[in-house]
Design an enzyme around this catalytic site. Structure first.
Site, PDB file in Angstrom:
ATOM      1  N   ASP A   1      -7.230  -7.454   1.814  1.00 30.75           N
ATOM      2  CA  ASP A   1      -6.156  -7.604   2.795  1.00 30.75           C
ATOM      3  C   ASP A   1      -6.741  -7.237   4.139  1.00 30.75           C
ATOM      4  O   ASP A   1      -7.627  -6.382   4.226  1.00 30.75           O
ATOM      5  CB  ASP A   1      -4.976  -6.667   2.500  1.00 30.75           C
ATOM      6  CG  ASP A   1      -5.270  -5.243   2.939  1.00 30.75           C
ATOM      7  OD1 ASP A   1      -6.016  -4.543   2.222  1.00 30.75           O
ATOM      8  OD2 ASP A   1      -4.785  -4.832   4.016  1.00 30.75           O
TER       9      ASP A   1
ATOM     10  N   ASP B   1       0.858  -1.181   0.000  1.00 30.68           N
ATOM     11  CA  ASP B   1       0.000   0.000   0.000  1.00 30.68           C
ATOM     12  C   ASP B   1       0.892   1.227   0.000  1.00 30.68           C
ATOM     13  O   ASP B   1       2.110   1.148   0.169  1.00 30.68           O
ATOM     14  CB  ASP B   1      -0.989  -0.018   1.161  1.00 30.68           C
ATOM     15  CG  ASP B   1      -0.305  -0.007   2.491  1.00 30.68           C
ATOM     16  OD1 ASP B   1       0.917   0.149   2.518  1.00 30.68           O
ATOM     17  OD2 ASP B   1      -0.998  -0.152   3.508  1.00 30.68           O
TER      18      ASP B   1
END
Lengths: 401, 401
Positions: A283, A103
């Site tokens: 996730d 990310d």
């Protein structure tokens, strides 16, 4: 022939997505990456600092994970992106040969930094480690992820905690859009060494709980064009119903032939609901965080192993599970490990939960391929509710954290 | 034939010791137990509360451990001996099919209980868990270990911290002798269900740093007759030289055809020195405790992975090691895990150390069998000293704890 095989083995697969089956809004597919294939819907365990908390890589892989998520924010602060690059990239540093998604750091800047200043150019924040001021621009976020060598990079976005003022949601969404464009430019103009390996950049749809804003964000991002699209700014304070409504509304706004990623979600029920609304990737820290705190996800609903009634229970968590830790250790032993403060307890329950999440989505993929996803989802909910240990429904029961 | 094999497989092996080779004072042998064979010299990893701290059973077994040690004191307080027995014994509770040795609790009563009162009958102490007063007599120590189902039980002894007044050492040694006799009576008159499986009871030689006292203790205990003999009350404050002198003096006082166990020792160097003085069995928390604190034992001496110079080092701890964790992870990654507070770092280094201890003694066994133990010991010391990373010799270096 030998030479040709060798050549092919060395050529990394460029990023691509292939839709294999659909069943209602649910989709099953495959993402090819330079480090291998990811079966979707996919659950990506979270290795924030380059390690899945408390779990050995071998167990993460054995659980069936095709890909893991690492954290730009944490790794740029420690050990630093440049150090990771000098050590050969994150795959090499971790000895993790499978795909890695990173990310961009936007979410952690919001959640971890006490002091932060967002300008058009970048976000500046105080490191939670040593208090130094750090600047993260869209270009730097792309560079950091390139230095880490992740297979899938995320754009830098500004993530707003809900509920928030409408004007604030609009401002952050529009800034995130402009940052998306800058990320794409930076990604495409990156030095050859970062581009030649077929890595991908995903955009993040923002807009809070305002569907009109979400639609504007999704349209603008798909106009720019990315290899995949995430729904961001969810699971940040809104109700579950709102989240699922936004997912249901947003998924059809995104290209059918590209992967859709719901960031930071969620419980087993959330995953099945979101798959049923067209999501391909997830996730979440829930399996490992809850595992460390004594909560096991099973086919018969969650079990809080710290509850006293497990102390004398010789049964395993699930004798039929594919997971050795769920089959081979009694609830009494797992209970004892938690009572005694042995970290092995948290490790074993984290493993149990990682297997459970993988098996949940593996069964979802099979159900989608067989055209019976709605049945599978409904049966899962019935089983969680009806086969649940009665004792777990008591007031000292189960709280997912 | 099938039936006969099945019958044999179900018949537990009674306890026995077989000496395979000697080389000077060093000995290589095999202990048969109801749960399998233990190759000696043996290192027994410590699972105080029924778990090797931070390490999965699979890794403990893969390291080469033939047997583990569990702790009477801790397990009788939590989850309680009666509960373990009701759950089928400690092997079943832990899912640990290999041999288990249990210490008697004497050492922990000394080291963990703030308040304790020793009488002829028993020791009464305040539980470090909940403050209740608990009584442990020789008979109860045997009963608890029978309830746990350990393959090798230890007599209850009174362990004195060194240095101590001579009179105090004499008193404790003589009390331990009388308790040894009571333990043997209790062990032999135990209900059938505890005796029929070929379990063993070891005595513990006491006497502090007074060799005459040690000799009196050893003679009296061998006159009573046990299946093995431990040296207790060492590694409790005396210098290493004193400890090794006592070991050298005591080993020849013990029967040649029975195993000799040096309790709570030690560093890799201690192990080789003690093997060279006739010791067959060791238990120690050093591999796991040091692993959790960032210290790795290697063929090239100990390495403190937290030292800054490891941050950029792509080399594994030992590319030639049998241990996957020592081969497959870079020092830079292990360093990062410790800096980042990831428990996986402590787990990996604990695994590295457990393998190292097992390999150290496996090589000792081979060297004894080949009649070259003195060379092996000398070469090990040279390698630890001369092949040591130069940086590890610096002042921020290595402290074994």
């Amino acid at each position: 022939m030998q030479a040709r095989l060798l050549y092919e083995a060395q050529m990394p697969e460029p990023f691509s997505f292939r839709l294999i089956a659909t069943d209602g809004a649910a989709r099953a597919g495959e993402i090819a990456t330079p480090h291998g294939m990811v079966r979707t819907p996919a659950f990506m365990p979270v290795g924030t600092q380059g390690a899945i908390k408390g779990v050995h890589h071998d167990d993460v892989r054995a659980s069936g994970a095709d890909i893991m998520l690492a954290n730009t924010y944490h790794l740029m602060l420690r050990p630093s992106a440049e150090r990771v690059a000098a050590l050969g990239g994150l795959h090499t540093l971790m000895s993790w040969p499978l795909p890695i998604i990173t990310d961009s750091g936007g979410f952690q800047v919001m959640s971890l930094s006490a002091l932060r200043k967002v300008t058009e150019a970048s976000v500046t924040f105080r490191s939670h480690l040593d208090g130094t001021m750090v600047e993260l621009s869209p270009e730097r976020a792309v560079e950091v992820q390139s230095l880490l060598g992740s297979d899938i990079a995320m754009q830098l976005d500004e993530c707003v905690r809900l509920p928030a003022e409408p004007a604030e949601i609009v401002r952050a969404m529009e800034l995130s859009l402009r940052w998306a464009e800058r990320c794409k430019r930076a990604f495409e103009s990156a030095p050859d060494r970062f581009q030649k390996i077929g890595r991908a950049l995903f955009a993040i749809v923002q807009g809070g709980d305002d569907l009109k804003l979400r639609e504007r964000s999704a349209r603008a991002l798909t106009d720019i064009g990315f290899q995949g699209y995430a729904l961001g700014g969810l699971a940040v304070g809104e109700t579950r119903e709102v989240m699922l409504d936004i997912v249901a509304a947003c998924a059809p706004m995104l290209p059918v032939d590209q992967p859709r990623y719901l960031m930071g979600v969620g419980t087993p029920a959330d995953l099945l609901e979101a798959v049923g609304r067209g999501i391909d990737m997830f996730d979440c820290v829930l399996p490992t965080r809850n595992g460390r705190h004594g909560l096991a996800f099973t086919r018969f609903g969650p079990i809080n192993i710290k509850n006293a009634h497990h102390a004398d229970d010789p049964r395993p968590l699930d004798a039929e599970s594919r997971c050795p830790a769920a089959r081979n250790f009694s609830r009494a032993y797992l209970h004892h490990l938690f009572r005694a403060g042995e970290t092995l307890g948290g490790t074993l329950l984290s493993i149990v939960n990682l297997y459970y999440y993988q098996d949940l989505l593996a069964a979802a993929r099979a159900a989608i391929a067989a055209g019976r996803f709605a049945d599978y989802r409904a049966q899962s909910f019935v089983q969680w509710r009806d086969k649940r240990d009665r004792a777990e429904s008591s007031s000292d029961g189960v709280k997912i954290i």
